[in-house]
Design a protein around this motif. Structure first.
Motif, PDB file in Angstrom:
ATOM      1  N   PHE A  40     -21.808  45.489 -26.540  1.00 28.43           N
ATOM      2  CA  PHE A  40     -22.822  44.548 -25.390  1.00 28.43           C
ATOM      3  C   PHE A  40     -24.033  45.413 -25.246  1.00 28.43           C
ATOM      4  N   ALA A  64     -21.255  37.732 -26.012  1.00 32.39           N
ATOM      5  CA  ALA A  64     -21.665  38.825 -25.119  1.00 32.39           C
ATOM      6  C   ALA A  64     -21.788  38.409 -23.652  1.00 32.39           C
ATOM      7  N   LEU A  90     -20.484  39.577 -20.057  1.00 32.09           N
ATOM      8  CA  LEU A  90     -21.494  40.240 -18.922  1.00 32.09           C
ATOM      9  C   LEU A  90     -22.150  39.433 -17.931  1.00 32.09           C
TER      10      LEU A  90
END
Length: 543
Positions: A363, A392, A396
């Motif tokens: 990431f 991702a 995140l």
């Protein structure tokens, strides 16, 4: 409507009136065709907004994005035959993610159905084809049955596990006279409420638990306050799935995010003595995106879902409660008026610290991207295709509210979703910025919808991650020892293509360049921001 103002109208006219006046529809997504010309009679002056995509799949994805962003069913008008096979993929995605969508289509004349005469747009059985990607598919054979068919559709949206509903109308019925109903009020069946005894038992189990865990899915998005009160009262670490992102608010101390596939969260799940799962399928694309079967629950599972059959799938429930997620959360929350002390925030923080997602190798390139987006557009709705940035973002991104993050990586997992679904979200929520997360491979599935975005002057941001092909499939091929084939693609000049559509466009390779691009985005049309993935990664590596 009283007798003095009642008059006969056509079936098509009645459909428009019912959608507008009884069901408060405001937007129709569709492409007119020779079979639906009469369906469009009167639509121009109806007050309903008509959006013309460039492909029926785009219409379905737009309706999906509109529905997810607003909570209102997206409505499509689709042509017989090829129009329906084109929209079937979008319906499949909406079905997998329980998204309310009403698809009204034409079908051949009643006297020709099933006869195989080679008529225009003819399918052996269009209704049977669409039944597999809808909650139900209905052929209207009597115009007087239209109000009932629509009532059935909206009953599904209001009180069952939602999804697409398909109603097909033979072309000889559009102009058929029909007597309007005497009552135009919308039927609003109550969704199932939880049994009081089951709620009490669940509350007892949760109160006695030492290491509780909560799993909240997309079925909870309209009950954010109750969900927050409950998890705070329980002091329980909470997984919010991809479709539940934002349910607890941004960076809530009990929110583990959609990270159930990662080791530290899996340990919490396996150690939990009581697990409460609400409005979640407990499916692979939320809990096992590494596809190794490693998400395991050893404690007692309390499961709440509006779909009785879903309660029996994927994980065995020690206590199964068939109920609307919102009603159940509102019934459970008062059982915990004062916060219990279970070290919930500490356990959540320890798990997230162990993951250290912004610095994890998988990431590291994407963390600055989403930090930049969050700073520049903190209230934005993020709509993703199946692409690297979306994968991702699932881990995140933290959002301030529900219905601000959704994508096609869950369930059906289609490509081409990101651009048209973001357009639907922007049409439904013009008060919020919208960002479409797409890759150079997936955007080619529905790139022509950029013309519609320009035509409608939609101020969305299209963040195109350019990594020269299908990166996810490349990785799977490499891991499996399969020689790469069909994944390294020759890309067009996206800047030139955008210019051809009349769309503003720019290239960026650093967070600072992205910040400047976002700060100067047009207010009356889309902006395509092309990120050179290799150059971006090099910048981050040397930062």
């Amino acid at each position: 409507m009283n007798d003095a103002t009642r008059h006969d109208m056509t079936c098509a006219e009645l459909l428009i009136r019912l959608l507008r006046d009884t069901y408060q529809a405001d937007t129709i997504f569709g492409i007119p065709g020779v079979h639906t010309v009469e369906l469009y009679r009167g639509l121009h002056d109806s007050g309903l907004r008509h959006i013309t995509p460039r492909h029926e799949q785009g219409a379905g994805f737009m309706a999906d994005g509109y529905a997810r962003a607003t909570g209102k069913p997206g409505v499509c008008f689709i042509i017989t035959g090829p129009g329906m096979t084109n929209i079937a993929t979008a319906m499949g995605q909406a079905l997998a993610d329980s998204v309310p969508m009403l698809v009204i289509s034409s079908v051949n004349r009643r006297d020709t159905l099933g006869r195989g005469q080679g008529r225009l747009h003819e399918l052996p059985c269009q209704q049977q084809l669409l039944a597999g990607v809808s909650r139900f598919s209905h052929t209207l054979l009597d115009p007087e049955g239209l109000p009932e068919a629509l009532a059935r559709a909206f009953a599904v949206f209001d009180s069952r596990r939602p999804g697409p509903v398909h109603i097909e109308i033979p072309i000889d019925l559009f102009n058929a006279p029909v007597t309007p109903p005497t009552h135009w009020q919308r039927l609003r069946p109550s969704p199932p409420a939880p049994a009081t005894t089951a709620i009490r038992e669940a509350a007892t189990w949760l109160r006695e638990a030492e290491r509780p865990l909560v799993l909240l899915g997309g079925g909870c998005v309209d009950a954010a306050d109750a969900a927050r009160r409950l998890v705070e009262g329980l002091d329980a670490p909470t997984v919010t799935t991809i479709n539940a992102k934002g349910l607890l608010g941004r960076d809530h101390p009990l929110d583990l995010g959609a990270n159930a596939s990662l080791p530290a969260v899996r340990r919490l799940a396996n150690e939990a003595d009581v697990i409460l799962a609400v409005g979640t399928e407990l499916g692979e694309t939320d809990y096992d995106v590494v596809f190794d079967g490693g998400f395991a629950l050893s404690g007692r599972l309390i499961r709440i879902d509006i779909d009785a059959e879903q309660l029996a799938r994927n994980q065995h429930a020690a206590l199964a409660i068939c109920a609307d997620a919102g009603l159940a959360l509102n019934a459970l929350a008062p059982h915990f008026p004062e916060r219990l002390e279970r070290r919930g925030s500490e356990r959540t923080r320890d798990a997230l610290d162990a993951l250290d997602l912004p610095r994890a190798p998988a990431f590291a390139d994407y963390a600055p991207l989403f930090a930049t987006l969050a700073e520049a557009l903190p209230e934005a709705i993020l709509v993703g295709d199946s692409c690297a940035t979306t994968y991702a973002a699932n881990h995140l991104v933290s959002q301030p509210a529900p219905r601000r993050f959704f994508n096609a990586s869950t369930g059906y997992g289609t490509l081409g979703y990101g651009l048209p679904a973001a357009m639907g979200a922007q049409l439904g929520r013009p008060d919020l910025p919208v960002v479409s997360l797409v890759g150079d491979g997936g955007i080619m599935f529905t790139l022509p919808e950029l013309a519609c975005a320009v035509e409608e002057r939609l101020p969305l941001v299209i963040l195109l991650w350019h990594n020269q092909g299908y990166e996810e499939i490349r990785r799977f091929m490499d891991d499996a020892g399969v020689e790469r084939l069909g994944v390294d693609l020759r890309s067009p000049d996206f800047q030139m293509l955008a210019a051809g559509f009349g769309c503003a466009a720019t290239r960026v390779a650093t967070p600072d360049e992205l910040t400047r691009a976002l700060a100067t985005r047009p207010a009356d049309g889309p902006l395509l921001i092309e990120v050179d993935a290799a150059a971006w990664a090099d910048t981050i590596a040397h930062a």
